[in-house]
Every structure is written in structure tokens, then in C-alpha cells.
Design a protein around this motif. Structure first.
Motif, PDB file in Angstrom:
ATOM      1  N   VAL A 284       5.062   4.170  -7.099  1.00  0.00           N
ATOM      2  CA  VAL A 284       4.414   3.093  -6.352  1.00  0.00           C
ATOM      3  C   VAL A 284       2.893   3.203  -6.468  1.00  0.00           C
ATOM      4  O   VAL A 284       2.204   2.207  -6.698  1.00  0.00           O
ATOM      5  N   ILE A 285       2.376   4.407  -6.326  1.00  0.00           N
ATOM      6  CA  ILE A 285       0.929   4.618  -6.433  1.00  0.00           C
ATOM      7  C   ILE A 285       0.443   4.295  -7.843  1.00  0.00           C
ATOM      8  O   ILE A 285      -0.587   3.641  -8.023  1.00  0.00           O
ATOM      9  N   ALA A 286       1.196   4.729  -8.856  1.00  0.00           N
ATOM     10  CA  ALA A 286       0.799   4.450 -10.238  1.00  0.00           C
ATOM     11  C   ALA A 286       0.785   2.954 -10.522  1.00  0.00           C
ATOM     12  O   ALA A 286      -0.134   2.438 -11.155  1.00  0.00           O
ATOM     13  N   VAL A 287       1.787   2.249 -10.041  1.00  0.00           N
ATOM     14  CA  VAL A 287       1.842   0.792 -10.248  1.00  0.00           C
ATOM     15  C   VAL A 287       0.669   0.125  -9.542  1.00  0.00           C
ATOM     16  O   VAL A 287       0.031  -0.781 -10.094  1.00  0.00           O
ATOM     17  N   ALA A 288       0.383   0.577  -8.324  1.00  0.00           N
ATOM     18  CA  ALA A 288      -0.738   0.002  -7.574  1.00  0.00           C
ATOM     19  C   ALA A 288      -2.075   0.247  -8.301  1.00  0.00           C
ATOM     20  O   ALA A 288      -2.916  -0.650  -8.388  1.00  0.00           O
ATOM     21  N   LEU A 289      -2.246   1.439  -8.834  1.00  0.00           N
ATOM     22  CA  LEU A 289      -3.483   1.770  -9.552  1.00  0.00           C
ATOM     23  C   LEU A 289      -3.597   1.002 -10.869  1.00  0.00           C
ATOM     24  O   LEU A 289      -4.677   0.547 -11.240  1.00  0.00           O
ATOM     25  N   LEU A 290      -2.497   0.855 -11.566  1.00  0.00           N
ATOM     26  CA  LEU A 290      -2.518   0.162 -12.846  1.00  0.00           C
ATOM     27  C   LEU A 290      -2.672  -1.348 -12.691  1.00  0.00           C
ATOM     28  O   LEU A 290      -3.192  -2.018 -13.588  1.00  0.00           O
ATOM     29  N   SER A 291      -2.240  -1.890 -11.563  1.00  0.00           N
ATOM     30  CA  SER A 291      -2.357  -3.327 -11.373  1.00  0.00           C
ATOM     31  C   SER A 291      -3.732  -3.731 -10.831  1.00  0.00           C
ATOM     32  O   SER A 291      -4.042  -4.912 -10.749  1.00  0.00           O
ATOM     33  N   SER A 292      -4.569  -2.777 -10.454  1.00  0.00           N
ATOM     34  CA  SER A 292      -5.902  -3.096  -9.932  1.00  0.00           C
ATOM     35  C   SER A 292      -6.851  -3.455 -11.047  1.00  0.00           C
ATOM     36  O   SER A 292      -6.885  -3.020 -12.100  1.00  0.00           O
TER      37      SER A 292
END
Length: 118
Positions: A110-118
Motif C-alpha cells: 500500500v505504501i509503495a503504491v501510494a509513493l509511486l502514484s504521487s
């Protein structure tokens, strides 16, 4: 040998947690023990704000029959299935660590997806 527990009036079905406590087995092995020893089951549905939940209930009389068979030595369960053996305790600890690892992995995703989508 202990005398069978007398159910309270109206109690003819028990939860898997209660069956596990009576059999001294790890909760995850209750379905296998019940199936192997002909313990009757029924599905009980409940409805809440998150939707429908189905719980398997076990026949109290048949659970008690298996308790008596365990106490007499007629039925012997694998040590890893039992809650009162070193193997069972290690298995329960391993299961808990695996569950924690899965939660940590999901959070990382979840954190990786959030960081990559920023």
C-alpha cells in the motif's frame, strides 16, 4: 477420566473455539478433527453492518464423544495439532508470525503504491 460436561439447557451446538478448548487442539485443526471423527456440523449465518458472516457450529454431544475418546486414548491426535504440546505451541507461534508478516507485506505494498502514484 473426567465426567462429560453437561450442556446448559438448550445448548446443542458449540463454536469451533469451544470445541478446540474441549479437545485441547489448535483452532485451525478443529474442522479436520471433526471430519475425521464424524462430528456433525451446521452453518449459522449472522448479518451485520459488514454483511453476512457464516460460522460453523459443532454438535455438542458429538464433541463430547470425541473428548471421551481422547481421554481414553482411543483417539490420538498429531502433536502439532494439539495446543498442549511443544510442537503445537511452535506451530501456533509460526502461524502468528506468518500472519504478522502478511500484514507487514500488505502495508508495504500500500505504501509503495501510494509513493509511486504521487
Amino acid at each position: 477420566m473426567t465426567t462429560p460436561e453437561v450442556p446448559p439447557p438448550g445448548l446443542s451446538w458449540v463454536t469451533a473455539d469451544r470445541a478446540a478448548a474441549l479437545w485441547t487442539v489448535r483452532r485451525k485443526y478443529v474442522p479436520q478433527v471433526a471430519s475425521a471423527h464424524g462430528v456433525g456440523t451446521k452453518e449459522q449465518k449472522s448479518y451485520g453492518t459488514l454483511g453476512e458472516t457464516t460460522i460453523t457450529m459443532y454438535s455438542y454431544a458429538e464433541v463430547q464423544r470425541v473428548v471421551a475418546a481422547l481421554e481414553s486414548g482411543e483417539v490420538v491426535l498429531a502433536p502439532s495439532w494439539r495446543a498442549d504440546t511443544e510442537e503445537g505451541v511452535r506451530g501456533a507461534r509460526r502461524d502468528a508470525l506468518t500472519a504478522c508478516g502478511c500484514v507487514v507485506l500488505m502495508l508495504a505494498v500500500v505504501i509503495a503504491v501510494a509513493l509511486l502514484s504521487s
